[in-house]
Design an enzyme around this catalytic site. Structure first.
Site, PDB file in Angstrom:
ATOM      1  N   SER A  29       0.827  -1.218   0.000  1.00 31.16           N
ATOM      2  CA  SER A  29       0.000   0.000   0.000  1.00 31.16           C
ATOM      3  C   SER A  29       0.853   1.257   0.000  1.00 31.16           C
ATOM      4  CB  SER A  29      -0.909   0.017   1.240  1.00 31.16           C
ATOM      5  OG  SER A  29      -1.802  -1.061   1.242  1.00 31.16           O
ATOM      6  N   HIS A  60      -3.509   0.350  -4.344  1.00 30.40           N
ATOM      7  CA  HIS A  60      -2.964  -0.726  -5.170  1.00 30.40           C
ATOM      8  C   HIS A  60      -3.414  -0.508  -6.609  1.00 30.40           C
ATOM      9  CE1 HIS A  60      -1.624  -3.528  -1.890  1.00 30.40           C
ATOM     10  NE2 HIS A  60      -2.393  -2.701  -1.217  1.00 30.40           N
ATOM     11  N   HIS A  82      -5.148  -9.950  -0.991  1.00 28.80           N
ATOM     12  CA  HIS A  82      -5.207 -10.236   0.440  1.00 28.80           C
ATOM     13  C   HIS A  82      -6.295 -11.266   0.737  1.00 28.80           C
ATOM     14  CE1 HIS A  82      -3.714  -6.101  -0.047  1.00 28.80           C
ATOM     15  NE2 HIS A  82      -3.000  -6.301   1.033  1.00 28.80           N
ATOM     16  N   TYR A  84      -8.223 -11.244   3.265  1.00 25.94           N
ATOM     17  CA  TYR A  84      -9.421 -10.585   3.788  1.00 25.94           C
ATOM     18  C   TYR A  84     -10.359 -10.075   2.694  1.00 25.94           C
ATOM     19  CZ  TYR A  84      -6.917  -6.120   3.042  1.00 25.94           C
ATOM     20  OH  TYR A  84      -6.219  -5.062   2.507  1.00 25.94           O
ATOM     21  N   GLU A  85      -9.885 -10.026   1.456  1.00 24.39           N
ATOM     22  CA  GLU A  85     -10.747  -9.608   0.351  1.00 24.39           C
ATOM     23  C   GLU A  85     -11.709 -10.714  -0.074  1.00 24.39           C
ATOM     24  OE1 GLU A  85      -8.732  -7.061  -2.807  1.00 24.39           O
ATOM     25  OE2 GLU A  85      -6.990  -7.938  -1.805  1.00 24.39           O
ATOM     26  N   ALA A 112       3.277  -2.181   3.979  1.00 31.04           N
ATOM     27  CA  ALA A 112       3.019  -1.154   4.976  1.00 31.04           C
ATOM     28  C   ALA A 112       2.564  -1.888   6.236  1.00 31.04           C
ATOM     29  CB  ALA A 112       1.931  -0.204   4.487  1.00 31.04           C
ATOM     30  N   MET A 210      -1.183  -7.502   7.422  1.00 30.29           N
ATOM     31  CA  MET A 210      -2.210  -8.380   6.857  1.00 30.29           C
ATOM     32  C   MET A 210      -1.787  -9.007   5.532  1.00 30.29           C
ATOM     33  SD  MET A 210      -5.415  -5.760   7.471  1.00 30.29           S
ATOM     34  CE  MET A 210      -5.532  -4.790   8.989  1.00 30.29           C
ATOM     35  N   SER A 211      -0.485  -9.070   5.252  1.00 24.86           N
ATOM     36  CA  SER A 211      -0.026  -9.588   3.962  1.00 24.86           C
ATOM     37  C   SER A 211       1.349 -10.230   4.119  1.00 24.86           C
ATOM     38  CB  SER A 211       0.046  -8.439   2.935  1.00 24.86           C
ATOM     39  OG  SER A 211       1.068  -7.517   3.296  1.00 24.86           O
ATOM     40  N   ASN A 234       2.444   3.122  11.187  1.00 30.71           N
ATOM     41  CA  ASN A 234       1.744   3.484  12.422  1.00 30.71           C
ATOM     42  C   ASN A 234       2.262   2.624  13.565  1.00 30.71           C
ATOM     43  OD1 ASN A 234      -0.054   1.465  10.695  1.00 30.71           O
ATOM     44  ND2 ASN A 234      -0.453   1.021  12.853  1.00 30.71           N
ATOM     45  N   HIS A 246      -6.970   3.472   7.048  1.00 30.83           N
ATOM     46  CA  HIS A 246      -6.189   3.062   5.881  1.00 30.83           C
ATOM     47  C   HIS A 246      -5.626   4.288   5.163  1.00 30.83           C
ATOM     48  CE1 HIS A 246      -4.788   0.463   2.703  1.00 30.83           C
ATOM     49  NE2 HIS A 246      -5.422   1.186   1.797  1.00 30.83           N
TER      50      HIS A 246
END
Length: 272
Positions: A29, A60, A82, A84-85, A112, A210-211, A234, A246
């Site tokens: 990202s 993306h 991902h 989660y998609e 990220a 998350m990746s 963060n 995000h």
């Protein structure tokens, strides 16, 4: 079968490019700016490639860009997929199978991420030294095809030590501090709770996201060396003083992108 599907994707891409990539790069990202310094670019949108999933995550660009950096032909994934998609782990990692069949032998994977280690801060670039998979998911579950790799692949050097040392030396030459950390994978799309972050710290995690881990697993399975770089966007929940968004993640990643691009470009110029 997966092998036949991958070959179809490979043939489609080969008909649209004139260069054979040797190094793959996955851009997280806000980190897609690396393609701006590529020469002789050939672009294939994900949506046109047979078998490729379609991602709709902000930040993306969803393009496969083939071109040169530092004299090396690179295949850059400008955007990733991902779990989660709603994709399966096989779909998330499908492009790695394609890249390997196109000729890619080494992979640079960026992301990220949030910082669990309180010595890190937003904007830091961290070499990944290892990972912890908190998801209970593995992209290699299911029938194995020996044409790709062995049934039980070793992960003792998931992020190749020789590449970490090499990239760290380049970072020092460029004048910024060399840091390393362990990356912890959560499913998302929710950001982690404060309790989960405390648990991460106990397990030895420095970063959270998350990746990256599914791609790392499959790249190793396929025989690629992997260099991982995390961009801290963060501080993690319970450490951060504000709530996560995000938009803020992408903003900080964009701000760090120039530094990351300069580092990766120099790494590629001296790649060995």
């Amino acid at each position: 079968m997966l092998y036949d599907k991958v070959q179809e994707s490979v043939r489609f891409i080969q008909e649209r490019i004139t260069q054979k990539p040797e190094i793959g790069i996955i851009l997280g990202s806000g980190l897609g700016g690396l393609v701006d310094i590529m020469e002789d670019k050939e672009i294939v949108p994900y949506g046109e490639i047979p078998g490729f999933p379609k991602s709709n995550v902000a930040g993306h660009a969803a393009k496969l860009v083939i071109g040169k950096i530092g004299g090396h032909v690179v295949a850059a994934m400008q955007g990733r997929f991902h779990f989660y998609e709603g994709f399966t782990m096989r779909e998330v990692t499908y492009p790695l199978y394609v890249l390997r069949q196109l000729g890619v032998k080494d992979l640079i994977v960026t992301n990220a991420c949030g910082a669990v280690n309180r010595d890190f801060e937003p904007g830091d670039l961290i070499l990944l030294s290892d990972y912890i998979n908190f998801t209970g998911q593995n992209p290699l579950i299911g029938e194995n095809d020996e044409r790709f790799g062995v049934r039980f692949p070793d992960m003792s050097d998931a992020y190749a030590k020789e590449l970490r040392v090499f990239a760290g030396e380049i970072a020092q030459k460029l004048g910024f501090q060399h840091k390393e950390g362990v990356y912890a994978l959560f499913l998302g799309p929710t950001y982690e709770t404060a309790a989960e972050i405390r648990a991460c710290a106990v397990y030895g995690a420095d970063l959270v996201g998350m990746s990256t881990v599914p791609e790392t697993i499959v790249a190793n399975y396929l025989g690629m060396r992997v260099l991982g770089i995390g961009c801290v966007t963060n501080m993690a929940t319970g450490i951060a003083t504000v709530k996560h968004t995000h938009e803020q993640v992408v903003k900080v990643a964009n701000e760090a992108s120039e530094k990351l691009c300069g580092w990766v470009a120099e790494v590629l110029r001296q790649w060995k």
